[in-house]
Design an enzyme around this catalytic site. Sequence first.
Site, PDB file in Angstrom:
ATOM      1  N   HIS A  84     -11.393   2.226   2.223  1.00 23.97           N
ATOM      2  CA  HIS A  84     -10.424   2.720   3.206  1.00 23.97           C
ATOM      3  C   HIS A  84     -11.146   3.539   4.276  1.00 23.97           C
ATOM      4  CE1 HIS A  84      -6.543   1.780   1.140  1.00 23.97           C
ATOM      5  NE2 HIS A  84      -7.310   1.796   0.066  1.00 23.97           N
TER       6      HIS A  84
ATOM      7  N   CYS B  51      -8.885  -2.840   1.987  1.00 25.67           N
ATOM      8  CA  CYS B  51      -8.517  -2.791   0.568  1.00 25.67           C
ATOM      9  C   CYS B  51      -7.783  -4.063   0.147  1.00 25.67           C
ATOM     10  CB  CYS B  51      -7.716  -1.531   0.262  1.00 25.67           C
ATOM     11  SG  CYS B  51      -7.582  -1.175  -1.517  1.00 25.67           S
TER      12      CYS B  51
ATOM     13  N   GLU C 216     -10.136   4.329   7.108  1.00 26.52           N
ATOM     14  CA  GLU C 216      -9.210   5.198   7.850  1.00 26.52           C
ATOM     15  C   GLU C 216      -9.188   6.620   7.307  1.00 26.52           C
ATOM     16  OE1 GLU C 216      -6.474   3.284   4.669  1.00 26.52           O
ATOM     17  OE2 GLU C 216      -8.331   2.827   5.757  1.00 26.52           O
TER      18      GLU C 216
END
Length: 545
Positions: free
Chosen positions: A500, A374, A502
């Site tokens: 993102h 990001c 994650e």
Amino acid sequence: MQYIVVTGGVISGLGKGTITSSIGHILKDSGIKVSAVKIDPYINYDAGTMNPYQHGEVFVLDDGGEVDLDLGNYERFMNINLSRDNNITTGKVYLEVIQKERHGDYLGKTVQIIPHITDEIKRRIREVARTSGADVVLIEVGGTVGDIESMPFLEALRQLKREEQNVVFAHVTLVPEIGPTMEQKTKPTQHSVKALREIGIQPDIIFARSKQKLTEETKSRISLFTDVPVEGIISVSDVENVYLLPQMMVNEGLITRLSKLLNMNIEYRDSWTSYAENIRHPRDRVKVAIVGKYVDLHDAYISHKEAFSHVTGNTGIAVDIMWIDSEKVKNDQSVLSEADAILIPGGFGYRGVEGKIAATRYAMENGVPFLGICLGFQVAVIAVARYVLGLDGANSTEFDEKTKYPVVDILPEQRGVKDMGGTMRLGSKKVVIKKGTLAHRIYGADVIYERHRHRYEVNPDYIDMIEKAGFKFSATDEEGIRMEILERPGDESFIATQYHSEFKSRPLDPSKVHLHLVEQALIFKHRRMGENHEGYATAASSQGQ
């Protein structure tokens, strides 16, 4: 349909979210369909505008919901996808009730906590149960019993049990160990359960948090004063990794108790056996520096922590995270000298950005494996513009509106947007990956869907210039307009993503870019040590598939 309500007492921070997630994992691994609701008693509508130092990470869902980090735990442990409706806040409830009153839905009645607020809470819970089609819905109540903010929610849950009879109450408490003999004290648990019973709720299970396993004497004493059978007192002692908690709870007899309370046949299959073994006994280790501005509170980056834990569980390569304050890196890159890899996570605001740019430059010039996420992706673009293209002062208009070289600029649809909450480019978006690129090799796919949370993008005016300098934007959005991945052809260790990754990492399916970073970190580590381990990471990768 059954409900399991998890409340907490004595103090906050006992791990209600992890315990709730672990119950869900046990049920899911037993073939039972589950969903989960997090009740947050704050008046904020959602977590989107909250300071990470106060509340930890803002977790983003597929539908763009900006929610409490506990929903990230639910998704990871239960391997499910949730929506914004799975996070109920005081702000959402009161706003809905006030809007109904303004609309005339209450036909002139005096609008009160009971029944109007409590009815709205129950409606939202039942709606999640209906739309999810779950056999069991877990409900975690934020805060501790006795907090004034949570009283309407506890009353609504008391009513829910009265009306449906299919509600199990689990209470998480603290059993401190005091003095030279480390005697286990039950009084805090007794008082916490007493407070719960005073509002009409009798717990069916008590999860007792302590450093060491509860003695049978301690369990018997808690049972005596709380009217919870001894088999319902579950000892939850400290574990080295949260993914070991479900098996601990199974060993404590939780399945027997839940089977009786839910009237279900629960047969736990434990899909995490080899995963847990890799966590307990890793075969190698690497150091990854997370360079951010909220590093004093690790929960601000909890999804990155968990993504690396997922990599460990699948490969046996442990990740030791170096938490580096980005403001310190600006003038002293030596703090990165021991890192085998560098990760720049997402974030907002000017503070610490120059340190992140310096860390990115350090990685590029020293061959240290790099992953930008990001803002980390945007920082990588700025670093390339400044130190490869020679565009001195290149920046994002987020940090310098008058920069001569605005290589990162605000999204066109964000211009003129005044409200901060829920207005970014949010949620799952289609990402199209170009063939023959590092990104395509990492993902093994032409199209992926990843979660986003940003207002700024790579300025299209600089794309050709950056690519002619030896870099490549290897993925775009569906229209081919927005850049999604940056890499450096010929360099396996440099990659940055606008999305993102994650947020979608799971224990048995780790984020592919985090996995790749750890593989590259291992190669870098052993190359730096003068060893030839070129094939080691490839073997680790194949084990992680």
